[in-house]
Design a protein around this motif. Structure first.
Motif, short mmCIF file in Angstrom:
data_model
loop_
_atom_site.label_atom_id
_atom_site.label_comp_id
_atom_site.label_asym_id
_atom_site.label_seq_id
_atom_site.Cartn_x
_atom_site.Cartn_y
_atom_site.Cartn_z
N ILE A 62 0.84 -1.20 0.00
CA ILE A 62 0.00 0.00 0.00
C ILE A 62 0.87 1.24 0.00
O ILE A 62 0.60 2.21 -0.74
N ARG A 63 1.91 1.26 0.81
CA ARG A 63 2.81 2.43 0.85
C ARG A 63 3.46 2.64 -0.52
O ARG A 63 3.58 3.78 -0.99
N ALA A 64 3.89 1.58 -1.17
CA ALA A 64 4.54 1.69 -2.48
C ALA A 64 3.56 2.24 -3.51
O ALA A 64 3.92 3.13 -4.32
N MET A 65 2.32 1.74 -3.51
CA MET A 65 1.34 2.21 -4.49
C MET A 65 0.94 3.65 -4.21
O MET A 65 0.71 4.43 -5.16
N GLN A 66 0.87 4.03 -2.97
CA GLN A 66 0.58 5.41 -2.62
C GLN A 66 1.67 6.33 -3.14
O GLN A 66 1.40 7.42 -3.68
N ALA A 67 2.94 5.90 -3.03
CA ALA A 67 4.06 6.71 -3.53
C ALA A 67 4.02 6.82 -5.06
O ALA A 67 4.28 7.89 -5.62
N ILE A 68 3.66 5.74 -5.72
CA ILE A 68 3.57 5.76 -7.19
C ILE A 68 2.48 6.73 -7.63
O ILE A 68 2.67 7.52 -8.57
N ASN A 69 1.32 6.67 -6.98
CA ASN A 69 0.21 7.54 -7.37
C ASN A 69 0.53 9.02 -7.17
O ASN A 69 0.08 9.87 -7.93
N ILE A 70 1.31 9.32 -6.16
CA ILE A 70 1.69 10.72 -5.90
C ILE A 70 2.74 11.19 -6.91
O ILE A 70 2.65 12.29 -7.47
N THR A 71 3.72 10.33 -7.20
CA THR A 71 4.82 10.71 -8.08
C THR A 71 4.39 10.87 -9.52
O THR A 71 4.84 11.77 -10.24
N ILE A 72 3.50 9.99 -9.97
CA ILE A 72 3.15 9.98 -11.38
C ILE A 72 2.34 11.21 -11.79
O ILE A 72 2.31 11.59 -12.97
N ILE A 73 1.69 11.86 -10.84
CA ILE A 73 0.87 13.04 -11.15
C ILE A 73 1.69 14.14 -11.79
O ILE A 73 1.25 14.80 -12.75
N GLY A 74 2.89 14.36 -11.31
CA GLY A 74 3.73 15.44 -11.86
C GLY A 74 4.77 14.96 -12.86
O GLY A 74 5.71 15.70 -13.16
N SER A 75 4.61 13.76 -13.38
CA SER A 75 5.61 13.20 -14.28
C SER A 75 5.30 13.52 -15.74
O SER A 75 4.20 13.93 -16.10
N ALA A 76 6.30 13.27 -16.60
CA ALA A 76 6.12 13.47 -18.03
C ALA A 76 5.16 12.44 -18.61
O ALA A 76 4.57 12.68 -19.67
N THR A 77 4.99 11.33 -17.92
CA THR A 77 4.07 10.29 -18.41
C THR A 77 2.64 10.81 -18.49
O THR A 77 1.92 10.58 -19.48
N ILE A 78 2.22 11.54 -17.46
CA ILE A 78 0.86 12.08 -17.46
C ILE A 78 0.70 13.14 -18.54
O ILE A 78 -0.35 13.22 -19.21
N ALA A 79 1.74 13.97 -18.73
CA ALA A 79 1.68 14.99 -19.78
C ALA A 79 1.52 14.34 -21.15
O ALA A 79 0.70 14.76 -21.97
N LEU A 80 2.31 13.29 -21.40
CA LEU A 80 2.21 12.58 -22.68
C LEU A 80 0.87 11.86 -22.79
O LEU A 80 0.27 11.80 -23.87
N TRP A 81 0.41 11.33 -21.68
CA TRP A 81 -0.86 10.59 -21.63
C TRP A 81 -2.02 11.42 -22.18
O TRP A 81 -2.77 10.97 -23.04
N PHE A 82 -2.14 12.65 -21.66
CA PHE A 82 -3.28 13.48 -22.04
C PHE A 82 -3.01 14.32 -23.29
O PHE A 82 -3.96 14.69 -23.99
#
Length: 232
Positions: A62-82
């Motif tokens: 749960i801690r690992a997934m919580q960290a992933i969800n927080i980190t990915i919000i400001g990543s280039a992956t989300i920018a490319l995604w949308f």
């Protein structure tokens, strides 16, 4: 005027066509690479990331997934995604073929609706206390549902990428044939019975140069014959 092989177009019109062609190729290329990249990101989660987290204790997973969800919000992956959503729509609008339109729709549905209605609501796991008594049950519920929706969007992204690649390949093949047209032999396509009445037909073959001039490889017809043949 220039001879295009099928029609005569003005130089001004040709520049507009070239610009649209360039924009179509650029948006299709971006959509192909971007949708394939996003599919790859989701594929890693579907094939080994989530399985790796599932081997941990519920609190650690749960801690690992919580960290992933927080980190990915400001990543280039989300920018490319949308960013791929509007660009793929532009590619479909410029190309205008059923495959390009379906590919843009499939990507948009996977990126916005499947993610927004399937995966994002499950991120309530972020509010779960990893040390709470119900952590194991919360993680099991999250793991099965999140992974199911992730597989669905992964397949959609792969299908969209495949469609965009096919469309890009069709344009590339067409551009190659346009850049290197086959010379026209000048043979009359009409049946032999009508060949003597046909236009641009002669017993002597000839080819058309890049400037549209007929280069005869046989005897030249008389002026009256030329006028009669070309006036038809």
């Amino acid at each position: 005027y220039v001879w295009s092989g099928a029609a005569v177009v003005t130089m001004g019109g040709e520049s507009v066509v070239a610009t649209n062609e360039l924009a179509t190729q650029a948006t299709l290329l971006f959509s192909s690479v971007a949708s394939a990249t996003i599919a790859g990101v989701c594929y890693t989660f579907a094939t080994f990331v989530m399985q790796s987290l599932d081997t941990l204790e519920p609190a650690e997973a749960i801690r690992a997934m919580q960290a992933i969800n927080i980190t990915i919000i400001g990543s280039a992956t989300i920018a490319l995604w949308f960013a791929t959503v509007p660009i793929s729509i532009c590619a479909a609008a410029l190309r205008g073929t059923p495959l390009s339109i379906i590919s843009a729709i499939v990507y948009g549905v996977g990126a916005v609706f499947v993610t927004g209605l399937g995966n994002v609501p499950l991120n309530e796991l972020a509010d779960t206390n990893p040390t709470a008594p119900g952590a194991q049950e919360a993680w099991d519920k999250y793991y099965s549902r999140w992974n199911r929706w992730n597989i669905v969007r992964t397949l959609m992204f792969l299908a969209a990428a495949f469609g965009f690649v096919l469309e890009k390949g069709v344009i590339a093949e067409r551009t190659t044939h346009t850049a290197h047209p086959r010379p026209w032999s000048g043979r009359c396509p009409l049946p032999p019975a009508r060949a003597h009445k046909g236009t641009l037909c002669s017993s002597a073959p000839f080819v058309v140069s890049s400037r549209g001039a007929a280069l005869s490889s046989g005897p030249h017809p008389s002026p009256n014959q030329s006028q009669r043949e070309f006036s038809g």
